[in-house]
Design a protein around this motif. Structure first.
Motif, mmCIF file in Angstrom:
data_model
loop_
_atom_site.group_PDB
_atom_site.id
_atom_site.type_symbol
_atom_site.label_atom_id
_atom_site.label_comp_id
_atom_site.label_asym_id
_atom_site.label_seq_id
_atom_site.Cartn_x
_atom_site.Cartn_y
_atom_site.Cartn_z
ATOM 1 N N ASN A 1 -5.599 9.067 1.707
ATOM 2 C CA ASN A 1 -6.787 8.516 2.372
ATOM 3 C C ASN A 1 -6.410 7.484 3.434
ATOM 4 O OD1 ASN A 1 -9.586 8.943 2.477
ATOM 5 N ND2 ASN A 1 -9.997 7.000 1.471
ATOM 6 N N TRP A 2 -5.180 7.548 3.877
ATOM 7 C CA TRP A 2 -4.655 6.645 4.904
ATOM 8 C C TRP A 2 -5.474 6.707 6.191
ATOM 9 C CZ3 TRP A 2 -2.878 7.847 9.782
ATOM 10 C CH2 TRP A 2 -2.193 6.844 10.473
ATOM 11 N N ASP A 3 -5.584 5.570 6.836
ATOM 12 C CA ASP A 3 -6.047 5.518 8.218
ATOM 13 C C ASP A 3 -5.208 4.437 8.916
ATOM 14 O OD1 ASP A 3 -7.457 2.857 8.367
ATOM 15 O OD2 ASP A 3 -8.813 3.754 6.916
ATOM 16 N N PRO A 4 -5.269 4.315 10.234
ATOM 17 C CA PRO A 4 -4.370 3.399 10.947
ATOM 18 C C PRO A 4 -4.464 1.924 10.546
ATOM 19 C CG PRO A 4 -5.262 4.995 12.473
ATOM 20 C CD PRO A 4 -6.000 5.192 11.183
ATOM 21 N N LYS A 5 -5.479 1.535 9.774
ATOM 22 C CA LYS A 5 -5.578 0.144 9.332
ATOM 23 C C LYS A 5 -4.955 -0.083 7.954
ATOM 24 C CE LYS A 5 -9.416 -1.205 12.300
ATOM 25 N NZ LYS A 5 -10.786 -1.763 12.395
ATOM 26 N N TRP A 6 -4.365 0.953 7.378
ATOM 27 C CA TRP A 6 -3.593 0.800 6.153
ATOM 28 C C TRP A 6 -2.190 0.284 6.495
ATOM 29 C CZ3 TRP A 6 -4.103 3.475 0.999
ATOM 30 C CH2 TRP A 6 -5.412 3.896 0.745
ATOM 31 N N LYS A 7 -1.539 -0.307 5.492
ATOM 32 C CA LYS A 7 -0.135 -0.704 5.606
ATOM 33 C C LYS A 7 0.619 -0.072 4.444
ATOM 34 C CE LYS A 7 2.827 -4.807 6.247
ATOM 35 N NZ LYS A 7 3.313 -4.363 7.568
ATOM 36 N N VAL A 8 1.692 0.687 4.747
ATOM 37 C CA VAL A 8 2.456 1.377 3.716
ATOM 38 C C VAL A 8 3.891 0.850 3.731
ATOM 39 C CG1 VAL A 8 3.181 3.606 2.789
ATOM 40 C CG2 VAL A 8 0.994 3.431 4.012
ATOM 41 N N ALA B 1 0.889 0.502 -0.948
ATOM 42 C CA ALA B 1 -0.052 0.840 0.127
ATOM 43 C C ALA B 1 -1.253 -0.091 0.045
ATOM 44 C CB ALA B 1 -0.495 2.293 0.001
ATOM 45 N N THR B 2 -1.578 -0.739 1.160
ATOM 46 C CA THR B 2 -2.713 -1.659 1.231
ATOM 47 C C THR B 2 -3.745 -1.084 2.178
ATOM 48 O OG1 THR B 2 -1.188 -3.523 0.929
ATOM 49 C CG2 THR B 2 -3.432 -4.029 1.687
ATOM 50 N N ASP B 3 -4.964 -0.833 1.685
ATOM 51 C CA ASP B 3 -5.976 -0.237 2.542
ATOM 52 C C ASP B 3 -6.647 -1.277 3.434
ATOM 53 O OD1 ASP B 3 -7.992 -1.528 1.069
ATOM 54 O OD2 ASP B 3 -8.600 0.269 -0.027
ATOM 55 N N ARG B 4 -7.541 -0.860 4.288
ATOM 56 C CA ARG B 4 -8.182 -1.744 5.262
ATOM 57 C C ARG B 4 -9.056 -2.811 4.609
ATOM 58 N NH1 ARG B 4 -12.059 0.585 9.319
ATOM 59 N NH2 ARG B 4 -10.373 1.998 9.852
ATOM 60 N N PHE B 5 -9.354 -2.636 3.329
ATOM 61 C CA PHE B 5 -10.193 -3.602 2.626
ATOM 62 C C PHE B 5 -9.375 -4.588 1.793
ATOM 63 C CE2 PHE B 5 -12.520 0.517 2.814
ATOM 64 C CZ PHE B 5 -13.386 0.173 3.846
ATOM 65 N N GLY B 6 -8.046 -4.456 1.869
ATOM 66 C CA GLY B 6 -7.174 -5.358 1.133
ATOM 67 C C GLY B 6 -6.820 -4.899 -0.265
ATOM 68 N N ASN B 7 -7.290 -3.722 -0.670
ATOM 69 C CA ASN B 7 -6.919 -3.181 -1.975
ATOM 70 C C ASN B 7 -5.473 -2.697 -1.942
ATOM 71 O OD1 ASN B 7 -9.623 -3.384 -3.163
ATOM 72 N ND2 ASN B 7 -10.165 -1.768 -1.721
ATOM 73 N N VAL B 8 -4.715 -3.044 -2.964
ATOM 74 C CA VAL B 8 -3.292 -2.702 -3.016
ATOM 75 C C VAL B 8 -3.064 -1.646 -4.096
ATOM 76 C CG1 VAL B 8 -0.956 -3.561 -3.397
ATOM 77 C CG2 VAL B 8 -2.636 -5.007 -2.227
ATOM 78 N N TYR B 9 -2.371 -0.566 -3.725
ATOM 79 C CA TYR B 9 -2.042 0.507 -4.646
ATOM 80 C C TYR B 9 -0.525 0.660 -4.690
ATOM 81 C CZ TYR B 9 -6.890 1.500 -3.371
ATOM 82 O OH TYR B 9 -8.235 1.391 -3.111
ATOM 83 N N THR B 10 0.024 0.838 -5.861
ATOM 84 C CA THR B 10 1.469 1.002 -5.973
ATOM 85 C C THR B 10 1.809 2.225 -6.814
ATOM 86 O OG1 THR B 10 1.601 -0.427 -7.926
ATOM 87 C CG2 THR B 10 1.896 -1.479 -5.773
ATOM 88 N N LYS B 11 2.974 2.778 -6.531
ATOM 89 C CA LYS B 11 3.483 3.907 -7.328
ATOM 90 C C LYS B 11 5.011 3.842 -7.233
ATOM 91 C CE LYS B 11 2.336 8.258 -9.017
ATOM 92 N NZ LYS B 11 1.112 8.890 -9.506
ATOM 93 N N GLU B 12 5.689 4.087 -8.324
ATOM 94 C CA GLU B 12 7.141 4.009 -8.287
ATOM 95 C C GLU B 12 7.772 5.284 -8.803
ATOM 96 O OE1 GLU B 12 8.422 1.823 -12.438
ATOM 97 O OE2 GLU B 12 7.871 0.525 -10.756
ATOM 98 N N VAL B 13 9.024 5.464 -8.393
ATOM 99 C CA VAL B 13 9.780 6.634 -8.829
ATOM 100 C C VAL B 13 11.173 6.172 -9.214
ATOM 101 C CG1 VAL B 13 10.532 7.178 -6.449
ATOM 102 C CG2 VAL B 13 10.528 8.966 -8.186
ATOM 103 N N THR B 14 11.695 6.721 -10.307
ATOM 104 C CA THR B 14 13.051 6.424 -10.747
ATOM 105 C C THR B 14 14.012 7.296 -9.959
ATOM 106 O OG1 THR B 14 12.272 5.885 -12.965
ATOM 107 C CG2 THR B 14 14.602 6.369 -12.712
ATOM 108 N N LEU B 15 15.037 6.694 -9.419
ATOM 109 C CA LEU B 15 15.999 7.401 -8.583
ATOM 110 C C LEU B 15 17.185 7.874 -9.416
ATOM 111 C CD1 LEU B 15 15.899 4.830 -5.648
ATOM 112 C CD2 LEU B 15 14.705 7.018 -5.749
ATOM 113 N N GLY B 16 17.949 8.776 -8.833
ATOM 114 C CA GLY B 16 19.145 9.235 -9.499
ATOM 115 C C GLY B 16 18.924 10.509 -10.306
#
Length: 489
Positions: free
Chosen positions: A405-412, A474-489
């Motif tokens: 749901n990204w738009d140009p006002k998001w920060k990733v 990922a931070t949306d245009r409203f300031g909501n912060v979403y996170t997701k992680e992945v284990t490497l290796g």
């Protein structure tokens, strides 16, 4: 044409001109000379309510009454439900219109409404893109998975009024499944307005006008408006059947544009206007693919005329059709092209761009609108998917995130073992899971013509050799912060 033949033809026309117009032109004649009626709540008339037949636009008087001669081609009289009143509906399907009785010289119409206690300046709406049910099995998935998910979402919004918009392709050419669609929306707890899509029209019809008959029998007019709080909502039909095969273009007829001009005369400049149509007014598909011309059935060819009309307003456009999710913004307009309830035509859990099957949720406070994409089966915090290194051939050494749901006002951004590393790199490409599920002439088995689509809401990061965990933030245009992680290796 030779002069003698022209004069001969002219003589025939001149003689015919003296006859009544209905005999010369074969004009379909309606007996209706006047429709009149009243809009009421608790037995009292409601003033200044907009009433239309799709051609004429009038307002009720101080006592709630109206009257006018309908256009010869008009099929319905409908009201633009005013702010502060509940949306009338029949088992969840919005009921705001009356079919014109063409055999009656005069028709009396009543529109009874109910006041919303506490008002509707704060409200919410849901957009279902492309439910597109082809079989009873598809219909059961809609009724037993998607609709219950929506019902739970509606309940979570509390006591504020909520309505839904079915953004077209309600069925997949199978009109007998409209009953299943209606049953599904009837369980959500929200009244739904409908948009006509390219799979909601009759391709056996000889013209675009006649292709809408079955849809109209089920849902009424194909263009209309309504109001909630400070927001004016407009539904348009931009699927124009060209009269051969299953071919259509994205196009708004003059009848609609003329009606919209009149409708907007009753909307103050500076207001928020939400326009819903099936085919996007515009999108980035041409740019992403490097095509020389845009697909006529993929966007609205005469959108400039619509944009000019909407210039005095703060506008959000709601569309479906593409089976991918995209948001764009320019000047006073933002368009939300929705991922679909059916995903990739009920063949898998994601759309062709990797967006999970789901729907848009919009929360309104006065003129302010905030939104998010709700994935079916997940809560509202589910906004990112992550793909490990090696899953995307073109970026084999990178972790790929899809922020649908990204738009140009998001920060990733990304973090490596908890250490901030800055912005991720945005790319255009195919979602790795969509490629695995849908790419190739034999996949997916249910509909082998489904293919992944290019998207620009993909982001990459290259972790160092010894990194253990990569986190996407990922931070949306409203300031909501979403996170997701992945284990490497």
């Amino acid at each position: 044409m030779k002069r003698r033949n022209f004069l001969k033809s002219f003589g025939v026309f001149s003689a015919a001109a003296a006859l009544p117009a209905v005999e010369v032109l074969g004009r379909e004649k309606s007996q209706v000379k006047k429709v009149q009626g009243k809009v009421t709540a608790a037995g009292k008339g409601i003033a200044h309510v907009v009433i239309s037949d799709g051609y004429n636009v009038v307002k009720t008087g101080s006592d709630g009454s109206f009257g006018f001669e309908p256009h010869v081609n008009a099929e319905f009289v409908f009201l633009s439900v005013p702010s502060g009143y509940a949306i009338p509906h029949k088992k969840g399907v919005a009921d705001f219109y009356v079919k014109i009785d063409r055999n009656a010289p005069q028709q009396n119409i009543r529109f009874p409404l109910d006041v919303i206690k506490g008002g509707d300046d704060k409200h919410a709406f849901i957009v279902w893109g492309d439910t597109q049910i082809l079989t009873k099995e598809d219909a059961e998935l809609l009724k037993t998975i998607s609709a219950p998910d929506t019902k739970a979402l509606v309940a979570s919004l509390g006591q504020i009024p909520v309505h839904g918009i079915g953004a077209g392709d309600l069925v997949f050419d199978k009109f007998e499944l409209y009953a299943d669609y209606k049953e599904a929306v009837g369980t959500t707890g929200a009244p739904f307005f409908q948009v006509i899509g390219n799979h909601d029209i009759d391709y056996a019809a000889r013209t675009d006008d006649r292709s809408q008959a079955t849809y109209k029998e089920n849902f009424g007019p194909t263009y209309y408006s309504f109001n909630r709080g400070k927001v004016h909502y407009v539904i348009l039909d931009n699927v124009f059947f060209i009269g051969t095969g299953h071919r259509y273009i994205g196009y708004l007829t003059e009848n609609q544009l003329s009606w919209l001009e009149k409708d907007l005369q009753h909307v103050p400049a500076g207001s928020t206007v939400v326009v819903s149509l099936h085919i996007p007014s515009d999108n980035g598909a041409k740019r992403r693919s490097g095509a020389k011309e845009e697909e006529l059935g993929g966007v609205t060819s005469n959108r400039a005329a619509l944009y000019a009309m909407l210039k005095p307003y703060n506008v959000h456009i709601m569309s479906g059709h593409t089976h991918f999710n995209e948001n764009w913004e320019k000047d006073n307009i933002m368009e939300h092209n929705h991922g679909t309830v059916c995903g990739a035509w009920w063949t898998g859990p994601i759309c062709s761009d990797g967006t999970p099957s789901g729907y848009g949720v919009y929360e309104v406070d006065g003129n302010d609108i905030k939104w998010y994409y709700k994935s079916v089966g997940f809560d509202k915090t589910h906004q990112i998917s992550i793909h490990k290194k090696g899953r995307m051939a073109e970026h084999a050494d990178a972790v790929v995130a899809n922020v649908w749901n990204w738009d140009p006002k998001w920060k990733v951004e990304w973090l490596e073992d908890g250490v901030a590393k800055g912005d991720m790199e945005q790319i255009i490409g195919y979602d790795p899971e969509a490629v695995e599920l849908y790419k190739g002439p034999a996949m997916p088995v249910k509909h082998t013509w489904v293919e992944p689509s290019l998207t620009e809401h993909l982001f990459t990061a290259k972790p160092s050799a010894n990194a253990k965990v990569l986190t996407v933030k990922a931070t949306d245009r409203f300031g909501n912060v979403y996170t997701k992680e992945v284990t490497l290796g």
